[in-house]
Scaffold this active site. Structure first.
Site, PDB file in Angstrom:
ATOM      1  N   ASP A 112       0.863  -1.193   0.000  1.00  0.00           N
ATOM      2  CA  ASP A 112       0.000   0.000   0.000  1.00  0.00           C
ATOM      3  C   ASP A 112       0.889   1.230   0.000  1.00  0.00           C
ATOM      4  O   ASP A 112       1.275   1.730  -1.057  1.00  0.00           O
ATOM      5  CB  ASP A 112      -0.916  -0.043   1.228  1.00  0.00           C
ATOM      6  CG  ASP A 112      -1.879   1.121   1.289  1.00  0.00           C
ATOM      7  OD1 ASP A 112      -2.072   1.781   0.245  1.00  0.00           O
ATOM      8  OD2 ASP A 112      -2.428   1.385   2.370  1.00  0.00           O
TER       9      ASP A 112
ATOM     10  N   GLY B  28       2.449  -8.877  -1.781  1.00  0.00           N
ATOM     11  CA  GLY B  28       3.255 -10.083  -1.653  1.00  0.00           C
ATOM     12  C   GLY B  28       2.427 -11.312  -1.332  1.00  0.00           C
ATOM     13  O   GLY B  28       1.428 -11.238  -0.611  1.00  0.00           O
TER      14      GLY B  28
ATOM     15  N   TYR C  89      -9.127   2.208  23.225  1.00  0.00           N
ATOM     16  CA  TYR C  89      -8.162   3.263  22.908  1.00  0.00           C
ATOM     17  C   TYR C  89      -8.671   4.196  21.808  1.00  0.00           C
ATOM     18  O   TYR C  89      -8.631   5.415  21.944  1.00  0.00           O
ATOM     19  CB  TYR C  89      -6.843   2.649  22.419  1.00  0.00           C
ATOM     20  CG  TYR C  89      -6.086   1.842  23.424  1.00  0.00           C
ATOM     21  CD1 TYR C  89      -5.053   2.420  24.161  1.00  0.00           C
ATOM     22  CD2 TYR C  89      -6.361   0.499  23.640  1.00  0.00           C
ATOM     23  CE1 TYR C  89      -4.327   1.679  25.075  1.00  0.00           C
ATOM     24  CE2 TYR C  89      -5.638  -0.245  24.555  1.00  0.00           C
ATOM     25  CZ  TYR C  89      -4.624   0.351  25.270  1.00  0.00           C
ATOM     26  OH  TYR C  89      -3.915  -0.382  26.175  1.00  0.00           O
TER      27      TYR C  89
ATOM     28  N   GLY D 123     -11.728   4.713  20.534  1.00  0.00           N
ATOM     29  CA  GLY D 123     -12.910   5.486  20.896  1.00  0.00           C
ATOM     30  C   GLY D 123     -12.610   6.589  21.878  1.00  0.00           C
ATOM     31  O   GLY D 123     -13.099   7.720  21.736  1.00  0.00           O
TER      32      GLY D 123
ATOM     33  N   GLU E 272     -21.153   0.806  24.194  1.00  0.00           N
ATOM     34  CA  GLU E 272     -20.191  -0.198  24.634  1.00  0.00           C
ATOM     35  C   GLU E 272     -20.902  -1.529  24.899  1.00  0.00           C
ATOM     36  O   GLU E 272     -21.885  -1.583  25.631  1.00  0.00           O
ATOM     37  CB  GLU E 272     -19.478   0.292  25.907  1.00  0.00           C
ATOM     38  CG  GLU E 272     -18.580  -0.735  26.576  1.00  0.00           C
ATOM     39  CD  GLU E 272     -17.517  -1.280  25.641  1.00  0.00           C
ATOM     40  OE1 GLU E 272     -17.514  -2.510  25.450  1.00  0.00           O
ATOM     41  OE2 GLU E 272     -16.727  -0.489  25.086  1.00  0.00           O
TER      42      GLU E 272
ATOM     43  N   LEU F 193      -0.044  -3.347  18.743  1.00  0.00           N
ATOM     44  CA  LEU F 193       0.550  -2.031  18.936  1.00  0.00           C
ATOM     45  C   LEU F 193       1.707  -1.881  17.957  1.00  0.00           C
ATOM     46  O   LEU F 193       2.462  -2.843  17.743  1.00  0.00           O
ATOM     47  CB  LEU F 193       1.059  -1.854  20.369  1.00  0.00           C
ATOM     48  CG  LEU F 193       0.027  -1.986  21.493  1.00  0.00           C
ATOM     49  CD1 LEU F 193       0.726  -2.159  22.826  1.00  0.00           C
ATOM     50  CD2 LEU F 193      -0.881  -0.757  21.510  1.00  0.00           C
ATOM     51  N   ALA F 194       1.890  -0.692  17.424  1.00  0.00           N
ATOM     52  CA  ALA F 194       2.928  -0.481  16.411  1.00  0.00           C
ATOM     53  C   ALA F 194       4.313  -0.795  16.963  1.00  0.00           C
ATOM     54  O   ALA F 194       5.131  -1.447  16.306  1.00  0.00           O
ATOM     55  CB  ALA F 194       2.874   0.964  15.905  1.00  0.00           C
ATOM     56  N   HIS F 195       4.591  -0.320  18.180  1.00  0.00           N
ATOM     57  CA  HIS F 195       5.923  -0.545  18.736  1.00  0.00           C
ATOM     58  C   HIS F 195       6.139  -2.006  19.109  1.00  0.00           C
ATOM     59  O   HIS F 195       7.273  -2.481  19.133  1.00  0.00           O
ATOM     60  CB  HIS F 195       6.183   0.367  19.935  1.00  0.00           C
ATOM     61  CG  HIS F 195       5.106   0.381  20.953  1.00  0.00           C
ATOM     62  ND1 HIS F 195       3.948   1.107  20.810  1.00  0.00           N
ATOM     63  CD2 HIS F 195       4.994  -0.240  22.151  1.00  0.00           C
ATOM     64  CE1 HIS F 195       3.180   0.947  21.864  1.00  0.00           C
ATOM     65  NE2 HIS F 195       3.794   0.117  22.701  1.00  0.00           N
TER      66      HIS F 195
ATOM     67  N   HIS G 186      14.609  16.757  40.520  1.00  0.00           N
ATOM     68  CA  HIS G 186      13.504  17.464  41.185  1.00  0.00           C
ATOM     69  C   HIS G 186      13.503  18.919  40.723  1.00  0.00           C
ATOM     70  O   HIS G 186      14.557  19.544  40.635  1.00  0.00           O
ATOM     71  CB  HIS G 186      13.684  17.414  42.707  1.00  0.00           C
ATOM     72  CG  HIS G 186      12.663  18.234  43.451  1.00  0.00           C
ATOM     73  ND1 HIS G 186      11.367  17.804  43.632  1.00  0.00           N
ATOM     74  CD2 HIS G 186      12.753  19.461  44.022  1.00  0.00           C
ATOM     75  CE1 HIS G 186      10.698  18.715  44.302  1.00  0.00           C
ATOM     76  NE2 HIS G 186      11.524  19.744  44.550  1.00  0.00           N
TER      77      HIS G 186
END
Length: 567
Positions: free
Chosen positions: A112, A193, A262, A264, A282, A408-410, A537
């Protein structure tokens, strides 16, 4: 990306718990020093060699060497490539760069656009919209501004300019990803592919001749698409998914959001900041069911009850009809348990935020005897694809949303790097319980590891004690200086060993704060050591410092956690 369906989020957590201590038969005979864990077990083995390899690869000389080496790897003339990656999203990108750094001749097939869902239709453009909603929310909060001694006369926004900001950011990041792969020498192949046999891939654009290539190893990284339940008609204008919503073609007066995970939650933050009224629909009995219950309860008070948001829980949207001929969007609600009709909502628009489904059709999996499970490609703890008989398919891996372990992307990127470590000769198992997640609302929510109910269930099954400590942002100097005291941090841990089981944060910059905890889990660092760590601090990081110091670890527990543990 963090677009996780409620069911997928729950199943991913369950999967992570179930696989947390598992070891494959292939690893059973190896000595502990030969297997590189990152916090997979309670007593994690050190990952120094992994850190060292990444540090070395970060130098410009290594980058130049890697770029020039692509094509000089050791598979000789037998294969066209050492590694072919199907899918050019964040997961595929991370794997490709690490592979070239390791001297592997690498190609990535772009079906894509480079960047996949995260960059083009997810994490990246949504953060641009959330940045706008955060500024708008702050400027509209007259009480907050006055408390800082500031006066703002009037605020407004240009919808098209906001949409352009999101689109331009996606384009910039997409260009950066493409350029980084080209600079490293990754071959970018255009087309869809398909696996046609062992270590063979065919790719090409629709209507054009296909090309076939061979690869010593193949990674499937095809990601996911929005999941739309039956009975919902999408027109892309008045009934739409997050893909459409990110274009921000309109800001409806009243919008229903189906799903309070997440996706929504983040869009409710955007729409209410821009002036919309929101209704959540929900299916489960409570909002935000994928979150730690205590955090969800507080988040509802801060993120929902104080805004123009109402909600219906325990109901399904059995049918949604787009607006047309002057009629509004119609949403038929049925009871989730009895399936009886409850009511019909009439709204201006409906966003379907019911999670995402794996994009795995048409990959030629039947050619290698692989059968998907609810669309997900089955893999073992090393991301190796398993066939219909439960056997590992040699040299074939699947990472990211397509395997469903943690959408999740990470996580996809981490899985890709883990796979490259393995095919480079260094066995590596990724601990999914150490991977953090975040919801970028205002304030933010972040989490890593187990929720309290999950931890207590695990403790009951394995026979150990669980303790919980909490700290408030109201006790943090930096948060008070920002007049952002709404928030809480919560840690679940084992008092007998000092092991962190989970951390959950709601508050200012929670998404940034969570990484200290996630890294501690990944590296096996115990609370005995974290109690001695120094935090600047005044900073928000002291919220975590207070958590660590408040934990009560049983006396006599050793401070040292760096010695390998026998398998």
């Amino acid at each position: 990306m963090h677009s996780v369906s409620i069911s997928a989020s729950a199943s991913a957590s369950a999967s992570a718990i179930a696989s947390g201590g598992a070891r494959s038969k292939a690893a059973a005979g190896r000595r502990p020093s030969e297997i590189r864990f990152c916090g997979l077990r309670g007593d994690a083995l050190a990952c120094g060699s992994l850190r060292a390899s990444h540090a070395a690869a970060a130098t410009s000389r290594a980058v130049l060497r890697a770029a020039s080496a692509n094509g000089a790897a050791g598979s000789g003339d037998r294969f066209d490539y050492d590694l072919v990656i199907i899918g050019a999203g964040v997961g595929g990108h991370g794997a490709a760069l690490h592979a070239v750094e390791e001297g592997l001749k690498t190609a990535i097939i772009e079906g894509d656009v480079v960047g996949g869902t995260c960059v083009n239709r997810g994490c990246v453009p949504s953060k641009a919209l959330l940045a706008v909603s955060g500024r708008m929310r702050e400027l509209h909060d007259e009480h907050h501004m006055k408390s800082l001694g500031l006066q703002v006369s009037s605020t407004g926004y240009d919808r098209q300019a906001v949409a352009d900001h999101a689109n331009n950011l996606a384009s910039k990041i997409r260009s950066n990803l493409t350029n980084s792969m080209k600079a490293m020498g990754v071959d970018i192949l255009t087309g869809f592919g398909k696996i046609v046999g062992k270590q063979r891939v065919r790719y090409g654009k629709v209507g054009f001749p296909e090309k076939e290539i061979t690869a010593k190893n193949i990674i499937i990284a095809t990601g996911s698409v929005p999941f739309v339940p039956k009975g919902i008609e999408i027109d892309g204008k008045t009934v739409f998914t997050s893909d459409h919503a990110l274009k921000l073609e309109s800001v409806p007066d009243w919008i229903a959001i189906v799903g309070s995970g997440y996706i929504g939650l983040e869009f409710s933050d955007v729409y209410t900041a821009l002036g919309s009224e929101v209704t959540f629909v929900e299916a489960l009995d409570q909002l935000m069911p994928g979150f730690d219950p205590e955090i969800a309860k507080l988040a509802q008070r801060v993120l929902i009850n104080t805004r123009k948001i109402d909600y219906h829980t325990g109901v399904f949207a059995s049918k949604i009809t787009p607006a047309k001929d002057g009629k509004p969007v119609l949403i038929e609600l049925i009871d989730a348990k009895t399936k009886e009709h409850k009511e019909t909502l009439e709204v201006d628009a409906a966003l379907i935020a019911t999670g995402r489904a794996p994009f795995t059709s048409g990959l030629g999996l039947e050619n290698i005897n692989v059968v998907t499970q609810r669309g997900f490609i089955p893999v073992d703890e090393r991301m190796q694809v398993t066939d219909a008989d439960g056997n590992v398919v040699p040299n074939l891996f699947c990472i990211g949303d397509a395997n469903g372990k943690l959408m999740l992307a990470h996580a996809a990127s981490a899985q890709g790097i883990s796979v490259v470590e393995q095919i480079s000769g260094r066995d590596h198992i990724l601990n999914h319980l150490s991977i953090p997640a975040a919801c970028f609302t205002h304030p933010e929510i972040s989490m890593v590891g187990l929720t309290e109910p999950q931890a207590r269930e695990k403790a009951d099954n394995e026979g150990f004690e669980v303790s919980v400590v909490k700290t408030s942002f109201k006790a943090n100097t930096k948060a008070l200086a920002e007049n952002e005291g709404d928030g809480i941090a919560k840690m679940i841990y084992r008092p007998d060993t000092g092991e962190i089981l989970g951390v959950h944060i709601l508050g200012l910059h929670a998404a940034d704060l969570i990484h200290e905890a996630s890294n501690a889990i990944a590296l096996g660092t115990r609370l005995q050591e974290l109690k001695l760590a120094v935090h600047a601090h005044p900073t928000l990081s002291e919220v975590l410092d207070e958590l660590f110091k408040a934990a009560k670890v049983n006396s006599g527990v050793s401070h040292s956690v760096n010695e390998p543990v026998a398998a």
